[in-house]
Enzyme design. Structure first.
Site, PDB file in Angstrom:
ATOM      1  CE  LYS A 111      -0.356   5.589   7.661  1.00 30.35           C
ATOM      2  NZ  LYS A 111      -1.795   5.729   7.852  1.00 30.35           N
TER       3      LYS A 111
ATOM      4  CG  PHE B  37      -1.908   1.176   1.168  1.00 29.43           C
ATOM      5  CD1 PHE B  37      -3.122   1.044   0.514  1.00 29.43           C
ATOM      6  CD2 PHE B  37      -1.598   2.400   1.735  1.00 29.43           C
ATOM      7  CE1 PHE B  37      -4.017   2.118   0.429  1.00 29.43           C
ATOM      8  CE2 PHE B  37      -2.484   3.475   1.659  1.00 29.43           C
ATOM      9  CZ  PHE B  37      -3.696   3.334   1.013  1.00 29.43           C
TER      10      PHE B  37
ATOM     11  CG  ASP C 171       5.609   3.714   1.906  1.00 31.57           C
ATOM     12  OD1 ASP C 171       5.566   4.352   2.966  1.00 31.57           O
ATOM     13  OD2 ASP C 171       4.617   3.579   1.153  1.00 31.57           O
TER      14      ASP C 171
HETATM   15  N1  PLP Z   1       2.313   4.338   2.406  1.00 29.92           N
HETATM   16  C1  PLP Z   1       1.987   3.619   3.476  1.00 29.92           C
HETATM   17  C2  PLP Z   1       2.889   2.488   3.891  1.00 29.92           C
HETATM   18  C3  PLP Z   1       0.819   3.882   4.196  1.00 29.92           C
HETATM   19  O1  PLP Z   1       0.489   3.130   5.245  1.00 29.92           O
HETATM   20  C4  PLP Z   1      -0.014   4.963   3.772  1.00 29.92           C
HETATM   21  C5  PLP Z   1      -1.274   5.267   4.477  1.00 29.92           C
HETATM   22  O2  PLP Z   1      -1.858   4.439   5.149  1.00 29.92           O
HETATM   23  C6  PLP Z   1       0.383   5.701   2.656  1.00 29.92           C
HETATM   24  C7  PLP Z   1       1.545   5.360   1.999  1.00 29.92           C
HETATM   25  C8  PLP Z   1      -0.442   6.851   2.162  1.00 29.92           C
HETATM   26  O3  PLP Z   1      -0.360   7.946   3.038  1.00 29.92           O
HETATM   27  P1  PLP Z   1      -1.465   9.102   2.973  1.00 29.92           P
HETATM   28  O4  PLP Z   1      -2.760   8.494   3.357  1.00 29.92           O
HETATM   29  O5  PLP Z   1      -0.971  10.139   3.963  1.00 29.92           O
HETATM   30  O6  PLP Z   1      -1.458   9.616   1.587  1.00 29.92           O
END
Ligand code: PLP
Length: 391
Positions: A248, A134, A219
């Site tokens: 986050k 994700f 990430d």
């Molecule tokens: N990458 C990871 C690993 C995430 O857990 C999330 C959100 O849950 C995102 C990217 C996306 O972040 P945002 O919701 O701030 O765009």
């Protein structure tokens, strides 16, 4: 006020929300518009690193709001310089670009890798990502994500994201071509249900990418900023990635994210990347307050202690209620339920004043504030135990 007193139809309906309007938060607790209190083990999906409305962030925001909010990214501002310096001084990265959401930081990482590929790898642009990954909800990050069901949404996708299987190095080697520029990975797949990449796999992946001259992007939007007990998740594997994205927890609830890269990879030319809110004084002031709190002596040790306490308590609960494995690290943990009752557990827990998350039908995920009280962990376990008994 009750939910029916609010004109909720003014909002686009993009998700099923429970019939509650929250009006106040403090630490691990939220209060709704009817005065009911909830113990929060979701914390905005791990964004409130220090809990709801923590004093250091409230103070930093109030002072910064009265001083300078946004002078535009075309000028330097003090708080963005301070936060970038804190991040580079405490990681293996040399340069930072601030964004406003995790997805935007990942878009930046994808662009940076593609630019680097254009400059140094004959136009290579493919970025290998993993099954169930994700990475966000923009078109490119949805294309990079491998969430079940997303493959047919918003077609056509952005091309260039071949898929590998987590913890299987051969599956990565198989999809590498002359078009590959990078591999992008979550050290722990959060939305997939808290599924860790093993230490051995991350080390082997670093070795493989180095050997082939490819970039390794981590990430760390969910795993970064102290969540797993170290400042960044990659530290557990003892590797040095080329690019890292944060989101986050970095703003402690305030929209803020970051794209971090080593000097060698930081190849954006003027005009390649930007945005009117990026690195604004207000959000980066909140980021400084979070980072300074995490770096205070003993704070990360406290996260480790709380994580061990929670994992042990979940392990005991699992034995008592015949549930499955507990997995994750620090304060990003999940428990297997053995049955597809996640949504029901979340609903009944909420009715009993406890907020939980079920990222998969058969699992619960725990993302409390990094300073959650040991008594609050006890209280969560007691309520969850009662919910499981009732079901
Ligand atoms: N990458 C990871 C690993 C995430 O857990 C999330 C959100 O849950 C995102 C990217 C996306 O972040 P945002 O919701 O701030 O765009």
């Amino acid at each position: 006020m009750k939910l029916s007193d609010y004109p909720i139809n003014a909002l686009m309906e993009v998700t099923a929300r429970p019939p509650i309007v929250f009006v106040r938060g403090e630490g691990s607790w939220l209060w709704d518009s009817e005065g009911r209190r909830y113990l929060d083990f979701v914390q905005g999906w791990a964004v409130n690193a220090l809990g709801h409305s923590p004093v250091p962030i409230a103070k930093a925001l109030a002072e910064q709001a009265a001083t300078l909010v946004n002078c535009s990214p075309a000028f330097f501002n003090e708080t963005s310089i301070r936060l970038a310096s804190l991040l580079t001084a405490n990681s293996c990265f040399d340069r930072v670009f601030f964004a406003n959401s995790g997805a935007e930081a990942n878009e930046g990482a994808i662009k940076l890798a593609r630019k680097w590929g254009a400059l140094h790898r004959g136009g290579a642009y493919e970025i290998v990502t993993f099954q169930n990954a994700f990475h966000g909800r923009t078109l490119a990050t949805m294309s990079a994500s491998k969430k079940p069901g997303w493959d047919t949404l918003f077609e056509p996708k952005v091309p260039g994201f071949p898929t590998a299987t987590l913890n299987e190095l051969d599956s990565v080697a198989r999809v590498l071509t002359e078009k590959t520029v990078a591999v992008m990975i979550e050290p722990i797949q959060g939305e997939a249900g808290v599924v860790p990449a093993t230490r051995e796999f991350l080390q082997a992946l670093r070795a493989l990418t180095e050997e082939r001259g490819l970039l390794l992007i981590v990430d760390e939007i969910q795993t970064g900023m102290g969540r797993t007990g170290t400042l960044f998740g990659y530290e557990h594997a003892g590797i040095r990635p080329d690019i890292m994205t944060l989101g986050k927890g970095i703003g402690g609830g305030v929209p803020l994210a970051a794209l971090c890269a080593t000097e060698r990879v930081s190849c954006f030319a003027h005009g390649d990347q930007g945005g009117t809110f990026n690195g604004n004084s207000l959000a980066t002031a909140a980021g400084c307050a979070v980072m300074e709190t995490l770096l205070a002596p003993g704070f990360l040790e406290g996260v480790v202690a709380r994580g061990e306490y929670l994992a042990t308590a979940l392990g005991r609960l699992s034995e008592r209620r015949a549930l499955g494995a507990v997995r994750g690290a620090g304060l990003l943990l999940a428990i297997e339920l053995g049955r597809e009752i996640g949504a029901k557990v979340v609903e009944v827990a909420r009715e009993r004043g406890l907020l939980l998350n079920s990222p998969r039908p058969n699992a619960l995920r725990f993302m409390p504030a990094l300073n959650v009280g040991f008594d609050e962990i006890d209280s969560m376990i007691e309520t969850l135990d009662g919910v499981l008994a009732a079901l």
